[in-house]
Design a protein around this motif. Sequence first.
Motif, PDB file in Angstrom:
ATOM      1  N   TYR A   1       7.536  48.314  44.664  1.00  0.00           N
ATOM      2  CA  TYR A   1       7.874  48.005  43.271  1.00  0.00           C
ATOM      3  C   TYR A   1       8.319  49.282  42.536  1.00  0.00           C
ATOM      4  CZ  TYR A   1       6.250  43.176  43.394  1.00  0.00           C
ATOM      5  OH  TYR A   1       6.119  41.834  43.663  1.00  0.00           O
ATOM      6  N   GLU A   2       7.704  50.394  42.890  1.00  0.00           N
ATOM      7  CA  GLU A   2       8.139  51.664  42.302  1.00  0.00           C
ATOM      8  C   GLU A   2       9.571  51.977  42.714  1.00  0.00           C
ATOM      9  OE1 GLU A   2       6.828  56.401  42.276  1.00  0.00           O
ATOM     10  OE2 GLU A   2       5.579  54.883  43.267  1.00  0.00           O
ATOM     11  N   LEU A   3       9.887  51.716  43.982  1.00  0.00           N
ATOM     12  CA  LEU A   3      11.251  51.941  44.456  1.00  0.00           C
ATOM     13  C   LEU A   3      12.227  50.992  43.759  1.00  0.00           C
ATOM     14  CD1 LEU A   3      13.175  53.362  46.440  1.00  0.00           C
ATOM     15  CD2 LEU A   3      12.617  51.567  48.121  1.00  0.00           C
ATOM     16  N   GLU A   4      11.821  49.758  43.582  1.00  0.00           N
ATOM     17  CA  GLU A   4      12.691  48.796  42.906  1.00  0.00           C
ATOM     18  C   GLU A   4      12.973  49.245  41.467  1.00  0.00           C
ATOM     19  OE1 GLU A   4      12.760  44.030  41.738  1.00  0.00           O
ATOM     20  OE2 GLU A   4      10.875  45.157  41.831  1.00  0.00           O
ATOM     21  N   SER A   5      11.928  49.679  40.769  1.00  0.00           N
ATOM     22  CA  SER A   5      12.114  50.145  39.389  1.00  0.00           C
ATOM     23  C   SER A   5      13.023  51.362  39.349  1.00  0.00           C
ATOM     24  CB  SER A   5      10.750  50.476  38.771  1.00  0.00           C
ATOM     25  OG  SER A   5       9.907  49.350  38.760  1.00  0.00           O
ATOM     26  N   PHE A   6      12.836  52.244  40.317  1.00  0.00           N
ATOM     27  CA  PHE A   6      13.690  53.433  40.393  1.00  0.00           C
ATOM     28  C   PHE A   6      15.153  53.045  40.566  1.00  0.00           C
ATOM     29  CE2 PHE A   6      15.903  56.249  43.395  1.00  0.00           C
ATOM     30  CZ  PHE A   6      16.008  57.385  42.614  1.00  0.00           C
ATOM     31  N   LEU A   7      15.428  52.102  41.469  1.00  0.00           N
ATOM     32  CA  LEU A   7      16.810  51.685  41.715  1.00  0.00           C
ATOM     33  C   LEU A   7      17.399  50.985  40.501  1.00  0.00           C
ATOM     34  CD1 LEU A   7      16.496  50.406  45.405  1.00  0.00           C
ATOM     35  CD2 LEU A   7      17.544  52.535  44.608  1.00  0.00           C
ATOM     36  N   ARG A   8      16.588  50.204  39.817  1.00  0.00           N
ATOM     37  CA  ARG A   8      17.085  49.541  38.609  1.00  0.00           C
ATOM     38  C   ARG A   8      17.468  50.576  37.546  1.00  0.00           C
ATOM     39  NH1 ARG A   8      16.450  44.104  38.298  1.00  0.00           N
ATOM     40  NH2 ARG A   8      15.068  43.112  39.827  1.00  0.00           N
ATOM     41  N   LEU A   9      16.627  51.586  37.416  1.00  0.00           N
ATOM     42  CA  LEU A   9      16.921  52.627  36.426  1.00  0.00           C
ATOM     43  C   LEU A   9      18.187  53.389  36.807  1.00  0.00           C
ATOM     44  CD1 LEU A   9      16.104  54.185  33.901  1.00  0.00           C
ATOM     45  CD2 LEU A   9      14.640  55.619  35.355  1.00  0.00           C
ATOM     46  N   ARG A  10      18.336  53.705  38.089  1.00  0.00           N
ATOM     47  CA  ARG A  10      19.535  54.418  38.523  1.00  0.00           C
ATOM     48  C   ARG A  10      20.783  53.575  38.296  1.00  0.00           C
ATOM     49  NH1 ARG A  10      15.918  57.528  38.869  1.00  0.00           N
ATOM     50  NH2 ARG A  10      16.684  57.723  36.743  1.00  0.00           N
ATOM     51  N   LEU A  11      20.687  52.283  38.574  1.00  0.00           N
ATOM     52  CA  LEU A  11      21.829  51.402  38.372  1.00  0.00           C
ATOM     53  C   LEU A  11      22.193  51.325  36.898  1.00  0.00           C
ATOM     54  CD1 LEU A  11      23.859  49.454  39.642  1.00  0.00           C
ATOM     55  CD2 LEU A  11      22.155  47.618  39.369  1.00  0.00           C
ATOM     56  N   PHE A  12      21.182  51.271  36.043  1.00  0.00           N
ATOM     57  CA  PHE A  12      21.433  51.253  34.599  1.00  0.00           C
ATOM     58  C   PHE A  12      22.121  52.541  34.149  1.00  0.00           C
ATOM     59  CE2 PHE A  12      19.947  52.469  30.344  1.00  0.00           C
ATOM     60  CZ  PHE A  12      20.467  51.418  29.601  1.00  0.00           C
ATOM     61  N   GLU A  13      21.653  53.668  34.683  1.00  0.00           N
ATOM     62  CA  GLU A  13      22.248  54.943  34.304  1.00  0.00           C
ATOM     63  C   GLU A  13      23.698  55.046  34.771  1.00  0.00           C
ATOM     64  OE1 GLU A  13      19.563  57.683  36.045  1.00  0.00           O
ATOM     65  OE2 GLU A  13      18.128  57.615  34.369  1.00  0.00           O
ATOM     66  N   LEU A  14      23.974  54.528  35.973  1.00  0.00           N
ATOM     67  CA  LEU A  14      25.345  54.551  36.470  1.00  0.00           C
ATOM     68  C   LEU A  14      26.251  53.668  35.633  1.00  0.00           C
ATOM     69  CD1 LEU A  14      24.819  54.533  40.345  1.00  0.00           C
ATOM     70  CD2 LEU A  14      25.780  56.374  38.962  1.00  0.00           C
ATOM     71  N   ASN A  15      25.742  52.528  35.222  1.00  0.00           N
ATOM     72  CA  ASN A  15      26.529  51.640  34.363  1.00  0.00           C
ATOM     73  C   ASN A  15      26.800  52.294  33.021  1.00  0.00           C
ATOM     74  OD1 ASN A  15      26.661  49.623  36.311  1.00  0.00           O
ATOM     75  ND2 ASN A  15      24.769  48.644  35.584  1.00  0.00           N
ATOM     76  N   GLN A  16      25.784  52.999  32.506  1.00  0.00           N
ATOM     77  CA  GLN A  16      25.994  53.709  31.258  1.00  0.00           C
ATOM     78  C   GLN A  16      27.007  54.837  31.426  1.00  0.00           C
ATOM     79  OE1 GLN A  16      24.756  53.097  28.157  1.00  0.00           O
ATOM     80  NE2 GLN A  16      23.968  51.194  29.047  1.00  0.00           N
ATOM     81  N   LEU A  17      26.981  55.455  32.607  1.00  0.00           N
ATOM     82  CA  LEU A  17      27.914  56.539  32.877  1.00  0.00           C
ATOM     83  C   LEU A  17      29.361  56.046  32.867  1.00  0.00           C
ATOM     84  CD1 LEU A  17      28.411  59.485  33.710  1.00  0.00           C
ATOM     85  CD2 LEU A  17      28.093  58.761  36.088  1.00  0.00           C
ATOM     86  N   GLU A  18      29.566  54.853  33.383  1.00  0.00           N
ATOM     87  CA  GLU A  18      30.911  54.289  33.420  1.00  0.00           C
ATOM     88  C   GLU A  18      31.439  54.012  32.021  1.00  0.00           C
ATOM     89  OE1 GLU A  18      30.726  50.874  35.868  1.00  0.00           O
ATOM     90  OE2 GLU A  18      30.409  51.997  37.732  1.00  0.00           O
ATOM     91  N   SER A  19      30.521  53.687  31.099  1.00  0.00           N
ATOM     92  CA  SER A  19      30.945  53.351  29.745  1.00  0.00           C
ATOM     93  C   SER A  19      30.873  54.539  28.794  1.00  0.00           C
ATOM     94  CB  SER A  19      30.077  52.215  29.189  1.00  0.00           C
ATOM     95  OG  SER A  19      28.716  52.604  29.171  1.00  0.00           O
ATOM     96  N   SER A  20      30.342  55.663  29.281  1.00  0.00           N
ATOM     97  CA  SER A  20      30.213  56.835  28.419  1.00  0.00           C
ATOM     98  C   SER A  20      30.587  58.071  29.208  1.00  0.00           C
ATOM     99  CB  SER A  20      28.775  56.956  27.887  1.00  0.00           C
ATOM    100  OG  SER A  20      28.614  58.157  27.175  1.00  0.00           O
ATOM    101  N   ALA A  21      31.367  58.949  28.599  1.00  0.00           N
ATOM    102  CA  ALA A  21      31.804  60.179  29.262  1.00  0.00           C
ATOM    103  C   ALA A  21      30.992  61.371  28.791  1.00  0.00           C
ATOM    104  CB  ALA A  21      33.295  60.415  29.007  1.00  0.00           C
ATOM    105  N   SER A  22      29.740  61.143  28.430  1.00  0.00           N
ATOM    106  CA  SER A  22      28.897  62.195  27.884  1.00  0.00           C
ATOM    107  C   SER A  22      28.601  63.257  28.943  1.00  0.00           C
ATOM    108  CB  SER A  22      27.595  61.584  27.362  1.00  0.00           C
ATOM    109  OG  SER A  22      26.688  62.585  27.020  1.00  0.00           O
TER     110      SER A  22
END
Length: 511
Positions: A364-385
Amino acid sequence: MNESEIPIDIHTLKLQDWLISRRIVPKNGQLEIREIHNKIRNALQDMPSNEQLIQLLAKTNINYFHVKEIIEILKQTEKDTKSVFGSYGSQRMKDWQEICRLYEKNSVYLAETAQIFVRNINYEIPGLRKQMTKLEQQTDDCLKRAHDLNKPETQLLAEHAALLEQLGVKEDNLHAEFIGVLSGLPELYAKSLQNIGRIQSAFDLYAEVSGQQQGLPILRHLVEFGNTTVYQYIHKEAPLVVEEPPIRLNLTVGDSGKEVINAGNEIDFGIDDNGGTSSTVSAEIIDYGDFGNVDLPETDGGNIDWGIESAPTDAVEINFDIPVEEYGIVVEGTGMDGGTAKGDQAYTLLDSPTYRDRFFDEIYELESFLRLRLFELNQLESSASNIMFSLMDNMASHDAESIRKLLHETERIIQQTSDEQTRHLFQLKHSPKYANLLATKLQQMNKAVAKLRANRDLLKQKAVELREQRQQLNPVLDELLQQTRVLQSHIEKDISKRYKNRIVNLMGGVN
């Protein structure tokens, strides 16, 4: 228009008042009617045996018109007592003629006829029809309720079948079937972990981001060695012997709901002839083979003779080449030879209650980690910060699609390792009371279905009985309507004679 052609319309509710106001019947007609009824009861005590009389007297209420019919019948049965002057010597005839005379005096018969007619119109017929309608509604309600019971019955049967399918039993012999399905638990574990190697890269990514190179130890062990014993996970070597604790099923409820005596059976672990338990005792019995009966040297004064010759104290020589087998000492192998796995260490990682919880914590810790990474990557695509780019520096090897695939594989492993069948069998193996809970649940489902079916049969039977009662009221209503029509006709004709044969209409009567 002639007066004789003008009809007389009388409302049924005001018929009695109309007769009294026209002085056709007396005001105190009820007293005279009561006296006549007393005479009728006395006259009924002495009646000849005649089929027509029997049918006529079966009427519950005898009125003036019944009395006239009785007199006509008595003219035939009592004709032998008739004199030449036309009078009858029979007391029966005299009694009924007296009753008829009292009815005709002051038109009491018309008052009674109007009273019966109004009562039938206002109370008897509506009450009977209301009763018939109520029976019809009760019949429909019973049939509806019986039909509504099909839904919970179907639902219970589906839940019962689903539970049996999850457990892999048929409910023929629960105890034996439970023992049988538990043997398939390792296969379920292996099936659920067959694709765990696909998330190896997720472990590496987790270690890079978190900086914990030894993180997720159980998941790493499962990928490298599979679902091994806890002993191998702890000691880094496979055991020579695995002695799992015995399976105890405290099944006190049998397939038919009866109490099962000595239901806490174990797999091939019983009580020996001497009354001692075999492998279930806490003190283990070790078989030493041929070395079990080694004759120990006798002691002398509390000093043990080890068989070593004494030497001068200043030059003691010790021989280290003594074979240990001679004294019954067994030395376990080293390295991967291992030892004996007992207790909780004999279970596999997914089968051990403790390490199973740790496994789920990690995945479950690994799943949460992957979800967070996926969210960050999606945010990266929409933001050039620049900040987002700096956070993603160590994740350049994984894009959103690869993270999504790893997350999907992780979720699949979670679903397979925690599905209903695996959960039931795990609880069944490690909780002595769980077998009894499952058996009780299955029994309660069977009882609930049986009760629903019994209630449905009762409702259907009641609907049949209510329908029969409704059908039985049909002839009663027809007879009551016919009687009311006859009374209405007599009243209209009697009033018409009193008013020069004018047409008389009783409004609100029976058509």
